[in-house]
Enzyme design. Structure first.
Site, mmCIF file in Angstrom:
data_model
loop_
_atom_site.group_PDB
_atom_site.id
_atom_site.type_symbol
_atom_site.label_atom_id
_atom_site.label_comp_id
_atom_site.label_asym_id
_atom_site.label_seq_id
_atom_site.Cartn_x
_atom_site.Cartn_y
_atom_site.Cartn_z
ATOM 1 N N ASP A 42 -5.119 -20.227 -19.799
ATOM 2 C CA ASP A 42 -4.248 -19.745 -20.877
ATOM 3 C C ASP A 42 -4.533 -18.299 -21.262
ATOM 4 O O ASP A 42 -4.309 -17.879 -22.395
ATOM 5 C CB ASP A 42 -4.385 -20.648 -22.112
ATOM 6 C CG ASP A 42 -5.811 -20.691 -22.652
ATOM 7 O OD1 ASP A 42 -6.706 -20.150 -21.974
ATOM 8 O OD2 ASP A 42 -6.011 -21.247 -23.747
ATOM 9 N N HIS A 250 -8.512 2.048 0.356
ATOM 10 C CA HIS A 250 -8.241 1.379 -0.915
ATOM 11 C C HIS A 250 -9.409 0.483 -1.314
ATOM 12 O O HIS A 250 -9.217 -0.658 -1.735
ATOM 13 C CB HIS A 250 -6.932 0.581 -0.830
ATOM 14 C CG HIS A 250 -5.729 1.454 -0.759
ATOM 15 N ND1 HIS A 250 -4.486 0.995 -0.355
ATOM 16 C CD2 HIS A 250 -5.553 2.771 -1.024
ATOM 17 C CE1 HIS A 250 -3.613 1.998 -0.383
ATOM 18 N NE2 HIS A 250 -4.242 3.084 -0.796
ATOM 19 N N ASP A 267 -11.432 7.932 -6.781
ATOM 20 C CA ASP A 267 -9.974 8.070 -6.905
ATOM 21 C C ASP A 267 -9.590 7.279 -8.148
ATOM 22 O O ASP A 267 -9.583 6.043 -8.127
ATOM 23 C CB ASP A 267 -9.291 7.519 -5.651
ATOM 24 C CG ASP A 267 -7.784 7.769 -5.633
ATOM 25 O OD1 ASP A 267 -7.204 7.951 -6.714
ATOM 26 O OD2 ASP A 267 -7.190 7.759 -4.538
ATOM 27 N N ASP A 278 -3.389 10.695 -11.139
ATOM 28 C CA ASP A 278 -3.914 10.187 -9.864
ATOM 29 C C ASP A 278 -4.772 11.293 -9.254
ATOM 30 O O ASP A 278 -4.266 12.173 -8.565
ATOM 31 C CB ASP A 278 -2.751 9.808 -8.947
ATOM 32 C CG ASP A 278 -3.202 9.160 -7.643
ATOM 33 O OD1 ASP A 278 -4.414 8.921 -7.485
ATOM 34 O OD2 ASP A 278 -2.332 8.891 -6.789
ATOM 35 N N HIS A 357 -3.803 9.182 6.338
ATOM 36 C CA HIS A 357 -2.733 8.848 5.399
ATOM 37 C C HIS A 357 -1.850 10.071 5.193
ATOM 38 O O HIS A 357 -2.074 11.140 5.778
ATOM 39 C CB HIS A 357 -3.313 8.361 4.064
ATOM 40 C CG HIS A 357 -4.305 9.308 3.437
ATOM 41 N ND1 HIS A 357 -3.942 10.512 2.867
ATOM 42 C CD2 HIS A 357 -5.653 9.228 3.314
ATOM 43 C CE1 HIS A 357 -5.014 11.119 2.402
ATOM 44 N NE2 HIS A 357 -6.073 10.375 2.665
ATOM 45 N N HIS A 361 2.493 12.001 -2.592
ATOM 46 C CA HIS A 361 3.578 11.106 -3.000
ATOM 47 C C HIS A 361 4.039 11.505 -4.391
ATOM 48 O O HIS A 361 3.346 12.203 -5.128
ATOM 49 C CB HIS A 361 3.110 9.645 -2.985
ATOM 50 C CG HIS A 361 1.858 9.399 -3.787
ATOM 51 N ND1 HIS A 361 1.861 9.277 -5.160
ATOM 52 C CD2 HIS A 361 0.561 9.266 -3.411
ATOM 53 C CE1 HIS A 361 0.622 9.074 -5.605
ATOM 54 N NE2 HIS A 361 -0.192 9.073 -4.560
ATOM 55 N N HIS A 368 2.545 5.512 -7.319
ATOM 56 C CA HIS A 368 3.423 5.862 -6.201
ATOM 57 C C HIS A 368 4.835 5.739 -6.755
ATOM 58 O O HIS A 368 5.462 4.680 -6.686
ATOM 59 C CB HIS A 368 3.186 4.938 -5.007
ATOM 60 C CG HIS A 368 1.875 5.196 -4.327
ATOM 61 N ND1 HIS A 368 1.780 5.847 -3.118
ATOM 62 C CD2 HIS A 368 0.605 4.920 -4.691
ATOM 63 C CE1 HIS A 368 0.503 5.950 -2.766
ATOM 64 N NE2 HIS A 368 -0.229 5.397 -3.714
ATOM 65 N N GLU A 394 -3.180 15.431 -1.499
ATOM 66 C CA GLU A 394 -4.458 14.748 -1.320
ATOM 67 C C GLU A 394 -4.889 14.647 0.143
ATOM 68 O O GLU A 394 -4.961 13.546 0.703
ATOM 69 C CB GLU A 394 -4.389 13.351 -1.927
ATOM 70 C CG GLU A 394 -3.152 12.543 -1.505
ATOM 71 C CD GLU A 394 -3.119 11.169 -2.146
ATOM 72 O OE1 GLU A 394 -4.110 10.420 -2.001
ATOM 73 O OE2 GLU A 394 -2.099 10.839 -2.780
ATOM 74 N N TYR A 398 -11.970 11.263 7.117
ATOM 75 C CA TYR A 398 -12.749 10.035 7.061
ATOM 76 C C TYR A 398 -13.395 9.798 8.420
ATOM 77 O O TYR A 398 -12.697 9.541 9.410
ATOM 78 C CB TYR A 398 -11.844 8.858 6.685
ATOM 79 C CG TYR A 398 -10.988 9.169 5.482
ATOM 80 C CD1 TYR A 398 -11.462 8.974 4.190
ATOM 81 C CD2 TYR A 398 -9.708 9.714 5.637
ATOM 82 C CE1 TYR A 398 -10.694 9.289 3.084
ATOM 83 C CE2 TYR A 398 -8.927 10.033 4.538
ATOM 84 C CZ TYR A 398 -9.430 9.821 3.257
ATOM 85 O OH TYR A 398 -8.660 10.145 2.170
ATOM 86 N N ARG A 422 -11.983 13.010 0.155
ATOM 87 C CA ARG A 422 -10.586 13.223 -0.254
ATOM 88 C C ARG A 422 -10.602 14.030 -1.535
ATOM 89 O O ARG A 422 -11.460 13.834 -2.400
ATOM 90 C CB ARG A 422 -9.861 11.883 -0.465
ATOM 91 C CG ARG A 422 -8.415 12.037 -0.923
ATOM 92 C CD ARG A 422 -7.601 10.753 -0.800
ATOM 93 N NE ARG A 422 -8.036 9.683 -1.681
ATOM 94 C CZ ARG A 422 -8.674 8.597 -1.283
ATOM 95 N NH1 ARG A 422 -9.003 8.442 0.004
ATOM 96 N NH2 ARG A 422 -9.024 7.652 -2.143
ATOM 97 N N GLU A 424 -7.766 15.340 -4.495
ATOM 98 C CA GLU A 424 -6.374 15.072 -4.904
ATOM 99 C C GLU A 424 -6.095 15.670 -6.273
ATOM 100 O O GLU A 424 -6.806 15.407 -7.236
ATOM 101 C CB GLU A 424 -6.152 13.567 -4.936
ATOM 102 C CG GLU A 424 -4.770 13.135 -5.399
ATOM 103 C CD GLU A 424 -4.636 11.624 -5.421
ATOM 104 O OE1 GLU A 424 -3.496 11.126 -5.381
ATOM 105 O OE2 GLU A 424 -5.684 10.924 -5.490
#
Length: 466
Positions: A42, A250, A267, A278, A357, A361, A368, A394, A398, A422, A424
């Site tokens: 609940d 991710h 990130d 972001d 990648h 975006h 996104h 970004e 890697y 990375r 960004e």
């Protein structure tokens, strides 16, 4: 008291008016609010409003419905906005929180009328009667699709009583997505603020990071700083990835210990009044880049700055991708990570082995965010930039611990392995170029090492004081 937003009510009224202008005469549009989602037994997940519904209403309660009716009449066109929302209920409000209620919803949020959710099935078919076209965001929610078709069928069933149901059902997703893509001055003020808050959070994370701490402890520092400045929730699951975890794009487990001589990739961005930041930063856990980390980091940073400086109306993400890929390929070749003929490597976009990648975006109410990229068959994003668009830039590289061979690269020297970087920022397209909204999250090597050194000195002096 209005709970929804830092935006004025007139902003939402203006959006509904612009949507009306794009509706055919003799049509009706329906937008549903989100439902509460059960987490366990609940208890529910924190409520997140349907972004299209929120964009047009600013109303932040579940189960609501927006009806926009545009009717051709003698002397012109009549437009009406109607909200259905939950009734006031003292017992439910004691347990679950206050509700606006239909009586106040119209005046507080600028609707022409408002009714209780219990009246939806009775009244919505009446708004569909004698309309030729029915607009809704088709395919976004199968349950809502079925409800809409059910209401329309209900009107069709009364055809012998003189009812006329919409014969044309239109997907209006593209209309509202194009509206959302171009940000208003008021939206941009919020996005600047949430970027500043998120930048402060990244600074705090850098200061608090040290060997032996756990990724989730640094995540907690981020969330603390978001909330401390008004961004109650993160805009998405924060990525706090130490060492080789950064090579999982991710990664959100955030469960491992942070090790000396490794990098930490974060990130993370806050959400303010529904709008997301972001931001990604990568920095050494112990405060000093190794030579190999420094080389990869500087290459990514230079690529990012190159791409950002190219942003202007008329440019495209496809163009920025080409510029960035050529730059990264040259840099990786110079470092000896890519081997072979340079011109062939550039033609093959060989950097994509390690830059896996896209470059960026759209950004807004969704991380996104919606908006047509005008992707061609080669998967190139050809949409020309326009003032008011906000995007991420970004680039990343890697190099996993277990690098594999392929046609354009041999397994890299061990000294490079386990490095993931990375960087960004959030960029607004302006009339003459761009504005970087990410102004206070350190990203040069000197800035990062100086901030880490100052944090270490402060910590040491604090211990000495005891």
């Amino acid at each position: 008291m209005m709970k929804h937003t830092l935006l004025p009510v007139d902003e939402f009224i203006g959006r509904r008016q612009r949507f009306f202008e794009q509706m055919p005469a003799g049509s009706v549009a329906l937008f549903d609010a989100a439902k509460e989602v059960t987490r366990s037994n609940d208890t529910e997940y924190p409520f997140c409003q349907n972004k299209n519904f929120y964009y047009l209403t600013g109303f932040n309660e579940p189960d609501a419905l927006l009806v926009l009716s545009k009717q051709q009449e003698q002397g012109g066109v009549s437009c009406q906005s109607v909200l259905f929302c939950r009734e006031k209920n003292p017992m439910q409000e004691i347990w679950h929180g206050r509700r606006v209620g239909p009586e106040l919803a119209a005046s507080q949020y600028g609707f022409d009328a408002s009714f209780a959710c219990e009246e939806i099935d009775e009244l919505v078919p009446k708004y569909l009667e004698d309309k030729s076209q029915l607009l809704f965001c088709q395919g976004a929610d199968e349950n809502f699709d079925r409800r809409v078709l059910g209401w329309n069928s209900q009107v069709k069933a009364a055809i012998r009583q003189g009812s006329r149901a919409p014969q044309v059902l239109l997907d209006c997703s593209a209309i509202i997505e194009e509206m959302r893509l171009i940000k208003s001055p008021a939206e941009l003020d919020i996005m600047r603020k949430v970027n500043r808050i998120s930048g402060q959070a990244h600074q705090r994370a850098m200061e608090k990071t040290a060997p032996g701490k756990f990724e989730y402890q640094i995540e907690a520092e981020l969330l603390h700083e978001f909330a401390r400045h008004g961004a109650r929730h993160a805009a998405y699951g924060s990525i706090v990835a130490g060492g080789d975890n950064a090579n999982i794009l991710h990664y959100t487990d955030n469960s491992d210990a942070l090790n000396d001589n490794e990098l930490l990739l974060i990130d993370a961005g806050g959400e303010l009044a529904g709008y997301a930041a972001d931001i990604t930063r990568t920095f050494p856990v112990n405060g000093k880049f190794t030579p190999e980390q420094k080389a990869i980091y500087q290459l990514v940073l230079d690529a990012q700055e190159l791409a950002i400086k190219e942003i202007a109306p008329g440019k495209t993400l496809a163009y920025l991708n080409e510029v960035t890929c050529e730059f990264l390929t040259r840099g990786l070749h110079q470092l000896g990570i890519l081997n072979g003929d340079l011109s062939e490597l550039i033609a093959a976009r060989a950097c994509k082995k390690y830059f896996i990648h896209g470059l960026g975006h759209w950004l807004g109410l969704d991380v996104h965010d919606v908006g047509d990229y005008q992707v061609d068959k080669k998967r190139q994003q050809l949409r020309p930039f326009e003032p008011g668009m906000v995007m991420t830039i970004e680039p990343g590289l890697y190099i996993p611990l277990h690098d594999v061979n392929d046609e354009v690269a041999v397994p890299v020297d061990e000294k490079w392995r386990g490095i993931g970087v990375r960087i960004e920022d959030n960029i607004l397209v302006t009339e003459n170029g761009y504005e970087n909204l990410t102004v206070n999250a350190p990203k040069t090597i000197d800035e990062i090492e100086a901030l880490k050194a100052a944090a270490t000195d402060k910590q040491a002096s604090g211990k000495a004081g005891h």
